[in-house]
Design a protein around this motif. Structure first.
Motif, PDB file in Angstrom:
ATOM      1  N   LEU A 113       0.858  -1.188   0.000  1.00  0.00           N
ATOM      2  CA  LEU A 113       0.000   0.000   0.000  1.00  0.00           C
ATOM      3  C   LEU A 113       0.893   1.237   0.000  1.00  0.00           C
ATOM      4  N   ILE A 114       0.607   2.160  -0.924  1.00  0.00           N
ATOM      5  CA  ILE A 114       1.456   3.325  -1.144  1.00  0.00           C
ATOM      6  C   ILE A 114       0.663   4.615  -0.909  1.00  0.00           C
ATOM      7  N   ASP A 115       1.285   5.579  -0.249  1.00  0.00           N
ATOM      8  CA  ASP A 115       0.839   6.967  -0.302  1.00  0.00           C
ATOM      9  C   ASP A 115       1.454   7.583  -1.544  1.00  0.00           C
TER      10      ASP A 115
ATOM     11  N   VAL B 177       5.864   3.995   1.075  1.00  0.00           N
ATOM     12  CA  VAL B 177       5.232   2.747   1.512  1.00  0.00           C
ATOM     13  C   VAL B 177       4.528   2.966   2.849  1.00  0.00           C
ATOM     14  N   VAL B 178       3.258   2.557   2.915  1.00  0.00           N
ATOM     15  CA  VAL B 178       2.467   2.655   4.144  1.00  0.00           C
ATOM     16  C   VAL B 178       2.388   1.310   4.849  1.00  0.00           C
ATOM     17  N   GLN B 179       2.156   0.268   4.056  1.00  0.00           N
ATOM     18  CA  GLN B 179       1.915  -1.063   4.631  1.00  0.00           C
ATOM     19  C   GLN B 179       2.316  -2.114   3.607  1.00  0.00           C
ATOM     20  N   VAL B 180       2.852  -3.237   4.089  1.00  0.00           N
ATOM     21  CA  VAL B 180       3.235  -4.323   3.182  1.00  0.00           C
ATOM     22  C   VAL B 180       2.523  -5.607   3.592  1.00  0.00           C
ATOM     23  N   GLY B 181       2.274  -6.453   2.601  1.00  0.00           N
ATOM     24  CA  GLY B 181       1.655  -7.739   2.863  1.00  0.00           C
ATOM     25  C   GLY B 181       2.682  -8.823   3.108  1.00  0.00           C
ATOM     26  N   PRO B 182       2.226 -10.051   3.371  1.00  0.00           N
ATOM     27  CA  PRO B 182       3.148 -11.172   3.590  1.00  0.00           C
ATOM     28  C   PRO B 182       4.066 -11.403   2.399  1.00  0.00           C
ATOM     29  N   ASP B 183       5.283 -11.834   2.690  1.00  0.00           N
ATOM     30  CA  ASP B 183       6.288 -12.224   1.693  1.00  0.00           C
ATOM     31  C   ASP B 183       6.872 -11.055   0.899  1.00  0.00           C
ATOM     32  N   VAL B 184       6.569  -9.814   1.271  1.00  0.00           N
ATOM     33  CA  VAL B 184       7.203  -8.657   0.628  1.00  0.00           C
ATOM     34  C   VAL B 184       8.575  -8.465   1.267  1.00  0.00           C
ATOM     35  N   THR B 185       9.619  -8.449   0.461  1.00  0.00           N
ATOM     36  CA  THR B 185      10.977  -8.396   1.004  1.00  0.00           C
ATOM     37  C   THR B 185      11.795  -7.185   0.551  1.00  0.00           C
ATOM     38  N   SER B 186      11.417  -6.546  -0.565  1.00  0.00           N
ATOM     39  CA  SER B 186      12.273  -5.498  -1.127  1.00  0.00           C
ATOM     40  C   SER B 186      11.991  -4.119  -0.552  1.00  0.00           C
ATOM     41  N   VAL B 187      10.811  -3.932   0.067  1.00  0.00           N
ATOM     42  CA  VAL B 187      10.477  -2.626   0.645  1.00  0.00           C
ATOM     43  C   VAL B 187       9.798  -2.838   1.990  1.00  0.00           C
ATOM     44  N   GLN B 188       9.796  -1.771   2.801  1.00  0.00           N
ATOM     45  CA  GLN B 188       9.119  -1.794   4.095  1.00  0.00           C
ATOM     46  C   GLN B 188       8.476  -0.431   4.335  1.00  0.00           C
ATOM     47  N   PRO B 189       7.563  -0.330   5.318  1.00  0.00           N
ATOM     48  CA  PRO B 189       6.904   0.951   5.575  1.00  0.00           C
ATOM     49  C   PRO B 189       7.910   2.080   5.780  1.00  0.00           C
ATOM     50  N   GLY B 190       7.620   3.210   5.152  1.00  0.00           N
ATOM     51  CA  GLY B 190       8.495   4.368   5.219  1.00  0.00           C
ATOM     52  C   GLY B 190       9.410   4.520   4.024  1.00  0.00           C
TER      53      GLY B 190
ATOM     54  N   ARG C 181      -3.922   7.203  -2.631  1.00  0.00           N
ATOM     55  CA  ARG C 181      -3.320   5.949  -2.167  1.00  0.00           C
ATOM     56  C   ARG C 181      -3.531   4.889  -3.221  1.00  0.00           C
ATOM     57  N   GLN C 182      -2.624   3.905  -3.242  1.00  0.00           N
ATOM     58  CA  GLN C 182      -2.760   2.860  -4.244  1.00  0.00           C
ATOM     59  C   GLN C 182      -2.180   1.554  -3.721  1.00  0.00           C
ATOM     60  N   LEU C 183      -2.846   0.455  -4.090  1.00  0.00           N
ATOM     61  CA  LEU C 183      -2.392  -0.884  -3.755  1.00  0.00           C
ATOM     62  C   LEU C 183      -1.726  -1.483  -4.980  1.00  0.00           C
ATOM     63  N   LEU C 184      -0.466  -1.898  -4.830  1.00  0.00           N
ATOM     64  CA  LEU C 184       0.320  -2.352  -5.969  1.00  0.00           C
ATOM     65  C   LEU C 184       1.019  -3.669  -5.664  1.00  0.00           C
TER      66      LEU C 184
ATOM     67  N   THR D  38       6.150  -4.180  -9.137  1.00  0.00           N
ATOM     68  CA  THR D  38       6.086  -2.934  -9.893  1.00  0.00           C
ATOM     69  C   THR D  38       6.778  -1.778  -9.170  1.00  0.00           C
ATOM     70  N   LEU D  39       7.433  -2.052  -8.046  1.00  0.00           N
ATOM     71  CA  LEU D  39       8.030  -0.991  -7.236  1.00  0.00           C
ATOM     72  C   LEU D  39       9.556  -1.085  -7.237  1.00  0.00           C
ATOM     73  N   VAL D  40      10.191   0.078  -7.305  1.00  0.00           N
ATOM     74  CA  VAL D  40      11.642   0.163  -7.236  1.00  0.00           C
ATOM     75  C   VAL D  40      11.989   1.127  -6.104  1.00  0.00           C
ATOM     76  N   LYS D  41      12.703   0.627  -5.100  1.00  0.00           N
ATOM     77  CA  LYS D  41      13.089   1.472  -3.971  1.00  0.00           C
ATOM     78  C   LYS D  41      14.090   2.525  -4.425  1.00  0.00           C
TER      79      LYS D  41
END
Length: 371
Positions: A32-34, A69-82, A145-148, A152-155
Motif C-alpha cells: 500500500l502506497i501513499d 510505503v504505508v503497509q506491506v503484505g506477507p512475503d514482501v521483502t524489497s520494501v518496508q513501511p516508510g 493511495r494505491q495498492l500495488l 512494480t516498485l523500485v526502492k
C-alpha cells in the motif's frame, strides 16, 4: 478497506472524474502506497480517447508515479513501511525467462497489465461502491493511495524529489533508453528525434549524453522546439520537409545514423518518412504507441533491404526498471540528466483535466500531479 480519492475514467471520450474508492489492505506480495507525485503521460490520453481500448471501466489512470510505503503484505521483502519508491508500469517478477536474462522490460507479468484484478492473485481489490474498478497498466497513479504488486516498485533514496522519481519511472526512462539502448547512439553519431514531448526530449538528452555530434529535433510546436534546443538538440525544425532538406545539407547526404519516432500517436504514414531520414545501415526506432488495431504500414521494402536499414520497436527504453531507474537518478544527481527542467507545470489531482488540456495544446512538456 482503505479509502482514497482518485481520478476515474468512465469511458472513452470522457473527462476524468474525482471519486472516492475503497481499496483492499495488502495481501501476499502487495504494498500500500501513499502516492506523492505522478506524471501526465500521453499514454493515459490514449485510454481517454479510445486509441488504446481499456479492459474495463471505470478505471484509474496514471502509470508513472512515486510515493511512500504505508503497509506491506506477507512475503514482501524489497520494501518496508516508510521507504520511498518509484512505481513502474513494467513489472519485474525476477523469475520468468526475460527477467532471468536481463530483459525485465519483457517480464511475463506484462501480460497482466490490462487485467481488471490484482496482478498478484487476480482478485478485484478496488471498488466504487459495489462496482469493480480497473487501473491503467496495473498502476493507477491518479490516486492519493494505491495498492500495488511488489514487482512494480523500485526502492529509491529518500533525497530524490517525488516528481523526479515519478518521471523517471516511465517517460524519462523510455525516451532516454530509446536513444541509448535501442538506437545504440555512439559518440559522433547523427540522430533525429521526431516529436518533442516528455519522451522525445528525454531521447534528445540520451543522444546528447551518449555523445551524438548532431541531434535534430522535429516538432510543429515552437515551444517544444525551443525546449529541445535547451535540452541538447543542435537543430530544431517545424516539419519533416524542412528537416529533410537541412539534414541532407548538414550531413553531406549521409542522413541520420538513427531516427527515433517519439510522436504522441504513431500512425502508419509516419514510418516511411522516418525511414527516408535514416542512413544506410541505420536504425529507425518506433517508441510511439499506435492506435490499437493498426496493423499496416506502407514501406519502401526495396530501399529497406538494399540500404540495410533496421526498424525496431521499443518498450520502456529496452531496459530493466530496476537497473534503469537508479542509473538515471545518478545521472540526475550529477547534473547530466535534466529532469526538474522537464516539468513545465504542476497540478493538483482535481486539476487533472486541465493538465491534459495543456498537454494537448502543446503548452507543456510534462505536467506533474503532486499530492
Amino acid at each position: 478497506m482503505v479509502s482514497t480519492r482518485a481520478a476515474l475514467l468512465f469511458g472513452p471520450g470522457q473527462d476524468f472524474k474525482i471519486e472516492t474508492l475503497e481499496i483492499d489492505e495488502p495481501r501476499t506480495g502487495e504494498v500500500l502506497i501513499d502516492v506523492r507525485a505522478c506524471g501526465l503521460c500521453h499514454s493515459d490520453e490514449h485510454a481517454r480517447t479510445g486509441a488504446m481500448p481499456a479492459s474495463h471501466y471505470p478505471m484509474v489512470c496514471g502509470h508513472e508515479g512515486a510515493g511512500q510505503v504505508v503497509q506491506v503484505g506477507p512475503d514482501v521483502t524489497s520494501v518496508q513501511p516508510g521507504d520511498h519508491v518509484a512505481m513502474s508500469f513494467i513489472p519485474s517478477c525476477g523469475n520468468c525467462g526475460p527477467c532471468r536474462t536481463g530483459r525485465a522490460f519483457l517480464c511475463d507479468d506484462g501480460a497482466k497489465l490490462f487485467a481488471v484484478g490484482m496482478m498478484t492473485d487476480g482478485r478485484i481489490a478496488h471498488r466504487l461502491g459495489d462496482e469493480a474498478v480497473a487501473r491503467y497498466s496495473q498502476i493507477g497513479a491518479f490516486s492519493e493511495r494505491q495498492l500495488l504488486a511488489e514487482s512494480t516498485l523500485v526502492k529509491i533514496d529518500p533525497d530524490v524529489p517525488w516528481e523526479v522519481a515519478a518521471l523517471v519511472s516511465c517517460g524519462v526512462a523510455t525516451g532516454f533508453g530509446s536513444a541509448v539502448n535501442r538506437a545504440e547512439v555512439r559518440p559522433g553519431d547523427v540522430v533525429a528525434v521526431l516529436g518533442i514531448g516528455g519522451i522525445g526530449v528525454s531521447a534528445v538528452q540520451g543522444a546528447r549524453i551518449a555523445g551524438a555530434r548532431l541531434i535534430f529535433a522535429v516538432d510543429p510546436v515552437e515551444f517544444k522546439r525551443e525546449q529541445a534546443l535547451r535540452f541538447g538538440a543542435t537543430h530544431a525544425f517545424a516539419s519533416l520537409e524542412e528537416a529533410t532538406a537541412a539534414i541532407r545539407d548538414l550531413t553531406e547526404g549521409k542522413l541520420c545514423d538513427s531516427v527515433i519516432c517519439a510522436y504522441s500517436v504513431m500512425h502508419s504514414e509516419l514510418l516511411q518518412p522516418a525511414l527516408d531520414l535514416t542512413a544506410k545501415d541505420g536504425i529507425c526506432v518506433v517508441t510511439s504507441v499506435a492506435p490499437f488495431g493498426q496493423q499496416k504500414a506502407d514501406l519502401d521494402l526495396f530501399s529497406l533491404t538494399l540500404s540495410n536499414k533496421q526498424i525496431r520497436g521499443c518498450l520502456y527504453g529496452s531496459q530493466s526498471p530496476r537497473t534503469a531507474i537508479p542509473r538515471l537518478l545518478n545521472l540526475y544527481r550529477t547534473g547530466q540528466l535534466k529532469i526538474d527542467e522537464l516539468i513545465t507545470k504542476r497540478y493538483t489531482l482535481d486539476q487533472v483535466n486541465d493538465g491534459y488540456a495543456d498537454l494537448e495544446a502543446g503548452r507543456i512538456l510534462r505536467g506533474a500531479i503532486t499530492f
